[in-house]
Design an enzyme around this catalytic site. Structure first.
Site, PDB file in Angstrom:
ATOM      1  N   ASP A   1      34.975  41.778  35.882  1.00 23.59           N
ATOM      2  CA  ASP A   1      36.115  41.041  36.445  1.00 23.59           C
ATOM      3  C   ASP A   1      35.690  39.828  37.282  1.00 23.59           C
ATOM      4  O   ASP A   1      36.514  38.969  37.578  1.00 23.59           O
ATOM      5  CB  ASP A   1      36.963  41.967  37.322  1.00 23.59           C
ATOM      6  CG  ASP A   1      37.703  43.017  36.514  1.00 23.59           C
ATOM      7  OD1 ASP A   1      37.556  43.019  35.277  1.00 23.59           O
ATOM      8  OD2 ASP A   1      38.421  43.829  37.122  1.00 23.59           O
TER       9      ASP A   1
ATOM     10  N   HIS B   1      38.477  47.989  26.415  1.00 23.17           N
ATOM     11  CA  HIS B   1      37.063  48.271  26.697  1.00 23.17           C
ATOM     12  C   HIS B   1      36.104  47.616  25.720  1.00 23.17           C
ATOM     13  O   HIS B   1      34.889  47.653  25.957  1.00 23.17           O
ATOM     14  CB  HIS B   1      36.847  49.786  26.747  1.00 23.17           C
ATOM     15  CG  HIS B   1      37.562  50.414  27.908  1.00 23.17           C
ATOM     16  ND1 HIS B   1      38.908  50.678  27.884  1.00 23.17           N
ATOM     17  CD2 HIS B   1      37.126  50.782  29.137  1.00 23.17           C
ATOM     18  CE1 HIS B   1      39.272  51.207  29.047  1.00 23.17           C
ATOM     19  NE2 HIS B   1      38.214  51.278  29.821  1.00 23.17           N
ATOM     20  N   VAL B   2      36.631  47.020  24.666  1.00 23.48           N
ATOM     21  CA  VAL B   2      35.758  46.239  23.769  1.00 23.48           C
ATOM     22  C   VAL B   2      35.019  45.175  24.587  1.00 23.48           C
ATOM     23  O   VAL B   2      33.857  44.848  24.319  1.00 23.48           O
ATOM     24  CB  VAL B   2      36.609  45.572  22.659  1.00 23.48           C
ATOM     25  CG1 VAL B   2      35.796  44.559  21.872  1.00 23.48           C
ATOM     26  CG2 VAL B   2      37.183  46.622  21.727  1.00 23.48           C
TER      27      VAL B   2
ATOM     28  N   GLY C   1      33.257  51.030  36.647  1.00 16.68           N
ATOM     29  CA  GLY C   1      33.328  50.715  35.216  1.00 16.68           C
ATOM     30  C   GLY C   1      31.992  50.194  34.725  1.00 16.68           C
ATOM     31  O   GLY C   1      31.321  49.438  35.437  1.00 16.68           O
TER      32      GLY C   1
HETATM   33  O1  F6P Z   1      36.776  46.968  37.264  1.00 18.85           O
HETATM   34  C1  F6P Z   1      36.522  46.541  35.989  1.00 18.85           C
HETATM   35  C2  F6P Z   1      37.578  47.033  35.054  1.00 18.85           C
HETATM   36  O2  F6P Z   1      37.102  46.692  33.779  1.00 18.85           O
HETATM   37  C3  F6P Z   1      38.985  46.496  35.275  1.00 18.85           C
HETATM   38  O3  F6P Z   1      39.222  45.250  34.742  1.00 18.85           O
HETATM   39  C4  F6P Z   1      39.814  47.565  34.619  1.00 18.85           C
HETATM   40  O4  F6P Z   1      41.130  47.613  35.110  1.00 18.85           O
HETATM   41  C5  F6P Z   1      39.083  48.787  34.974  1.00 18.85           C
HETATM   42  O5  F6P Z   1      37.722  48.434  35.092  1.00 18.85           O
HETATM   43  C6  F6P Z   1      39.258  49.877  33.947  1.00 18.85           C
HETATM   44  O6  F6P Z   1      38.536  50.967  34.338  1.00 18.85           O
HETATM   45  P1  F6P Z   1      38.459  52.320  33.527  1.00 18.85           P
HETATM   46  O7  F6P Z   1      37.576  52.083  32.373  1.00 18.85           O
HETATM   47  O8  F6P Z   1      37.884  53.295  34.478  1.00 18.85           O
HETATM   48  O9  F6P Z   1      39.851  52.648  33.116  1.00 18.85           O
END
Ligand code: F6P
Length: 344
Positions: free
Chosen positions: A126, A270-271, A10
């Site tokens: 995280d 994602h904000v 991510g």
């Molecule tokens: O690992 C970081 C993270 O932001 C998690 O908190 C979240 O579950 C995951 O990435 C989401 O990932 P993606 O954007 O690939 O769905």
């Protein structure tokens, strides 16, 4: 030396700061040549890369996301490791700087064990990587979510409604806990401690009755003691992680019924990962990027640069990726009095 950089998993505010610092240090202090592999481990697997000179990394420090792109491609399998080794040899790349979380650095661990020179850089909003006290991106995410909860609070009070605000945190509740404390929320619900829906409902009911607002912060990976019923087919990535998200809506319905209070949900999603990194994360990213280049030039490999206390150091990659750094459950009880309660 010829260095290859990549960003995996991510995205996270601060990634560009690491790239800028590592490349700048490599070129100005050592006359190295740098290239950036695109989209995480896909880049070295498919020989997809761009040259990285000083011109390419100028002015990217405050930029969100990653100029190299990212993916959740897993490079940990033996055939992929062999492919990457062959591709690096072909390009004459001496060493890699993979910037990522548990998955990207897990693959880096396997590559280092197979003889590829690697110095990893820890990244995740995280904040759940072992071996480092904090990861860049986390502080920015907490700032963004705190501001959002402050905003939700004023509308909550105006309408005498309760709100469930969902933050990221698949396995670890660091963001939820920090945001809950920073906003004196009604509760912070974290993946490490299954919660009682009835207890949360009772607290929400009492708070709305006493002061006309209640905001609960819930990590996306938190689960009620009664368990969760999946409401559709599960999406799983190459590392076997199930895509989570949506607990806030589910919880808002349950709390609304049990507390007898109109309850709405907000998913920040994602904000929290997008946009400019805060100053703390820019500085941390810059220190880690510089340290990664330095570590490679000291001859280190199979390590991750890390923040311990106020110092930047290195730790074995295997140690950093062996276990996740989750919230010790006693943190919730230790700071329990600081969450909002009726009558205080
Ligand atoms: O690992 C970081 C993270 O932001 C998690 O908190 C979240 O579950 C995951 O990435 C989401 O990932 P993606 O954007 O690939 O769905």
């Amino acid at each position: 030396m010829k260095l290859g950089l990549l960003t995996g998993g991510g995205d996270c505010p601060g990634l560009n700061g690491v790239i800028r610092a590592a490349v700048t240090q490599a070129i100005t202090a050592y006359g190295d040549e740098c290239l950036g592999f695109l989209d995480g481990w896909r880049g070295p697997l498919e020989l997809d890369y761009v040259p990285l000179g000083l011109a390419q990394v100028q002015e990217i420090l405050p930029l969100g996301g990653t100029i190299l792109g990212t993916s959740r491609t897993n490079a940990g399998q033996p055939d992929r490791i062999a492919q990457i080794k062959a591709n690096l040899d072909r390009l004459g790349v001496d060493a890699l700087i993979p910037i990522g979380g548990e998955d990207t650095l897990g693959a880096a661990t396997a590559l280092a064990q197979a003889g590829v020179r690697c110095v990893g850089v820890p990244k995740t909003i995280d904040n759940d990587l072992s071996g480092t006290d904090v990861t860049f991106g986390f502080t920015t995410a907490v700032e963004i979510a705190t501001e959002a909860v402050d905003r939700v609070r004023t509308t909550s009070r105006s309408h005498h409604r309760a709100f469930i605000v969902e933050v990221m945190g698949r396995h670890a509740g660091w963001i939820a806990l920090h945001v809950g404390l920073a906003t004196s929320a009604a509760a912070a619900l974290i993946p490490e401690v299954p919660f009682s829906v009835d207890n949360v409902a009772a607290r929400v009911h009492d708070l709305v009755a006493a002061r006309r607002d209640a905001v609960v912060v819930v990590a996306e990976g938190a689960v009620p003691r009664s368990g969760l019923v999946a409401d559709g087919p599960q999406v799983v990535d190459e590392f076997g992680h199930v895509q989570v998200g949506g607990i806030a809506g589910h919880l808002a319905r349950l709390i609304g019924q049990r507390a007898g209070v109109e309850t709405r949900s907000v998913v920040l999603g994602h904000v929290q990962r997008g946009g400019v990194p805060c100053a703390f994360d820019r500085v941390l990213a810059s220190r880690l990027g510089t340290a990664a280049t330095e570590a490679l030039h000291r001859g280190e490999s199979g390590v991750m640069v890390a923040l311990q206390g106020t110092a930047i150091t290195t730790v074995p990659l295997a140690e950093a990726t062996g276990t996740l750094r989750t919230v010790p459950p006693e943190w919730l009880t230790q700071y329990g009095a600081l969450f909002a309660r009726a009558g205080s």
